[in-house]
Every structure is written in C-alpha cells, then in structure tokens.
Design a protein around this motif. Structure first.
Motif, PDB file in Angstrom:
ATOM      1  N   LEU A   1       0.564 -13.927 -49.660  1.00  0.00           N
ATOM      2  CA  LEU A   1       0.504 -13.754 -50.963  1.00  0.00           C
ATOM      3  C   LEU A   1       0.372 -12.362 -51.620  1.00  0.00           C
ATOM      4  O   LEU A   1       1.139 -12.018 -52.360  1.00  0.00           O
ATOM      5  CB  LEU A   1      -0.549 -14.863 -51.508  1.00  0.00           C
ATOM      6  CG  LEU A   1      -0.420 -14.998 -52.909  1.00  0.00           C
ATOM      7  CD1 LEU A   1       0.898 -15.535 -53.494  1.00  0.00           C
ATOM      8  CD2 LEU A   1      -1.532 -16.133 -53.534  1.00  0.00           C
ATOM      9  N   ASN A   2      -0.580 -11.681 -50.655  1.00  0.00           N
ATOM     10  CA  ASN A   2      -0.720 -10.191 -51.361  1.00  0.00           C
ATOM     11  C   ASN A   2       0.532  -9.519 -51.288  1.00  0.00           C
ATOM     12  O   ASN A   2       1.015  -8.785 -52.252  1.00  0.00           O
ATOM     13  CB  ASN A   2      -1.723  -9.542 -50.414  1.00  0.00           C
ATOM     14  CG  ASN A   2      -3.059 -10.179 -50.977  1.00  0.00           C
ATOM     15  OD1 ASN A   2      -3.673 -10.441 -51.941  1.00  0.00           O
ATOM     16  ND2 ASN A   2      -3.968 -10.455 -49.900  1.00  0.00           N
ATOM     17  N   HIS A   3       1.285  -9.343 -50.199  1.00  0.00           N
ATOM     18  CA  HIS A   3       2.359  -8.887 -49.905  1.00  0.00           C
ATOM     19  C   HIS A   3       3.540  -9.192 -50.965  1.00  0.00           C
ATOM     20  O   HIS A   3       4.240  -8.407 -51.661  1.00  0.00           O
ATOM     21  CB  HIS A   3       3.029  -9.053 -48.666  1.00  0.00           C
ATOM     22  CG  HIS A   3       4.441  -8.357 -48.280  1.00  0.00           C
ATOM     23  ND1 HIS A   3       4.415  -7.081 -48.424  1.00  0.00           N
ATOM     24  CD2 HIS A   3       5.588  -8.916 -47.753  1.00  0.00           C
ATOM     25  CE1 HIS A   3       6.069  -6.843 -48.032  1.00  0.00           C
ATOM     26  NE2 HIS A   3       6.571  -8.078 -47.880  1.00  0.00           N
ATOM     27  N   ILE A   4       3.798 -10.656 -51.247  1.00  0.00           N
ATOM     28  CA  ILE A   4       4.674 -11.019 -52.217  1.00  0.00           C
ATOM     29  C   ILE A   4       4.243 -10.494 -53.495  1.00  0.00           C
ATOM     30  O   ILE A   4       5.488 -10.019 -54.105  1.00  0.00           O
ATOM     31  CB  ILE A   4       4.457 -12.580 -51.924  1.00  0.00           C
ATOM     32  CG1 ILE A   4       5.131 -13.036 -50.687  1.00  0.00           C
ATOM     33  CG2 ILE A   4       5.496 -13.213 -53.134  1.00  0.00           C
ATOM     34  CD1 ILE A   4       4.921 -14.379 -50.463  1.00  0.00           C
ATOM     35  N   CYS A   5       2.994 -10.756 -53.889  1.00  0.00           N
ATOM     36  CA  CYS A   5       2.645 -10.258 -55.306  1.00  0.00           C
ATOM     37  C   CYS A   5       3.040  -8.827 -55.468  1.00  0.00           C
ATOM     38  O   CYS A   5       3.362  -8.482 -56.624  1.00  0.00           O
ATOM     39  CB  CYS A   5       0.998 -10.704 -55.529  1.00  0.00           C
ATOM     40  SG  CYS A   5       1.163 -12.484 -55.927  1.00  0.00           S
TER      41      CYS A   5
END
Length: 261
Positions: free
Chosen positions: A183-187
């Motif tokens: 999620l962190n990378h995607i956001c």
C-alpha cells in the motif's frame, strides 16, 4: 445402463464469496463434476452444489500464505481429465480476473484438452455494489481499470505514476486487487498523478457477512487501512465514483446540515 458422460475440464468462477451470487451455469458445472479442485477463497457453502460422490481437492492459492504450486495444480487437472473425470477448477471471483485462469487454459490446451470457462462475479464489482456505488458513471468515470498490486517475482510491476496520470486525464476508476501489502508504494505513486482528495474505498471480504469497509481519500488511505486494521483479501477502489457510496453521501448530507445550522 445410462451412457457415461465424456471427460471434461471447466474453470468455474465461484464469485466473491456470497454463495447466492453463483451463476446458474456455475451451479450446473459444479453439480456435474466428478473432481473439483477448490481455491481457498471459495466459500464452503458453494460446495453444497457438488455431487456427494465427487472428489473435492483443496488447492490453496492465497497471497502471503503457503500455496499449492501452480504446476502441481495443472498436473492434477490434466491427469484427472485423462483418467476420464469431469474436472472443475473452482476459483474465487472470476477465473480470468487475477485468477491465473489464462495460465491454466494455456497449459491445458498444450496438453490437447479443450477447456470451458464459466465466469463469476469479481470482488471489485461486488465490493462497490455492496456500498451502493458504481464503477462507471457518465459524469465521474468513463471507464474502469482492474489492476493487481502484487507483482510477479522479478517483475517491476505497475507504473503507478503513469497509471494515476492516465486515470486523472481520462476519468478512470482504478480497482486494485492484492494491494494491501504494497500500500505505501502504491500510494506514493498514485499521489504523483491524482489529487490527494481523490475518494477511495477499501472493502475486505466483499459480499460476505464478515465484510468490512472504509471510505477515505488517497491522502488518508494508508493511515485509514492501518487504523481500521483492514487486511487481505481486500479490494481498493480509487476514483470519484466512490462518492456514490451510501455512507459517503450520508456524511456529506450531515456536513451540509451542520453548516446550515
């Protein structure tokens, strides 16, 4: 004596979880099967449609957990078919939407086996429908992109910056599967192409009694998922269509009422 049915091989979508969302064609295929190879995400209630004499083999495929090797599953299907069985590969959601159905069809065809496919309702659609919101809308979303947040080992994965830029320009809804662990990378990527206030919905266990969901914005997505302890399997929907969710509209109405007061 009645004539024996010919061997067959069918990939069947079991839908997002709610057994009542099975198609009639799926129920018929399950009932006719002599061997069923069943994924972890398939609701046990779906197997009530199977023949009492059918052999049921659980072949777990779930991200982050120990999984049955794909090559072993392919071999099981080919062997069972050649032994004269009516094989059903029962998969959560739809076989051709992040279900490795395309890979399985290729292997079966290479073995000279003709494969039938029965579609199922995918969780990305069921999750948004459960919130009372669409994936497309004439004013807010001219299309929808289904994308995985789980890259194949050795693959760089999705270019989230480019995808976000395209989605913003073309008014597209993004439906992200298997994205919680990254999620962190995607956001970080999405925020470079989409406004921070872009509405987002996260739905865990779509269509099941255990379903949990959260509505937020792209800027608050990571904190919301952590605070609400949302986990896989979850779908993440990014786009203005999320404003159509009942809870979102109710919150807006309360805000307007407070302003008037």
């Amino acid at each position: 004596m009645p004539a024996l049915l010919a061997p067959s091989c069918t990939l069947v979508g079991a839908g997002p979880g709610d057994p009542e969302l099975l198609t009639l064609k799926a129920v018929k295929a399950i009932a006719n099967a002599t061997v069923l190879l069943v994924d972890d995400l398939v609701n046990d209630a779906v197997l009530a449609h199977a023949s009492p004499t059918a052999r049921i083999i659980h072949v777990g495929k779930r991200g982050g957990c120990q999984s049955t090797p794909q090559a072993f599953i392919d071999k099981l299907m080919i062997t069972a078919f050649k032994e004269g069985e009516r094989v059903v590969r029962l998969k959560g959601g739809d076989p051709f939407i992040f279900g490795r159905g395309g890979e399985e069809v290729e292997h079966l065809r290479e073995a000279g086996i003709d494969v039938a496919v029965v579609n199922g309702i995918t969780s990305g659609l069921a999750g948004m429908s459960s919130l009372g919101a669409p994936l497309t809308h004439r004013e807010h979303a001219h299309g929808v992109v289904f994308v995985t947040g789980h890259a194949k080992p050795g693959d760089s994965g999705t270019d989230w910056v480019q995808l976000a830029t395209t989605a913003h320009q073309a008014k597209l809804t993004l439906v992200i599967y298997m994205g919680v662990s990254s999620l962190n990378h995607i956001c970080q990527g999405l925020l470079q192409g989409l406004p921070a206030h872009t509405p987002v919905a996260v739905v865990q266990h779509a269509s099941l009694p255990s379903q949990r969901e959260a509505l937020t914005t792209l800027a608050g997505l990571v904190n919301t998922v952590h605070r609400e302890q949302l986990q896989s399997p979850s779908i993440i929907v990014v786009g203005d269509v999320v404003q159509g969710a009942r809870a979102w509209q109710q919150a807006e109405q309360q805000t307007k009422a407070q302003r008037v007061a």
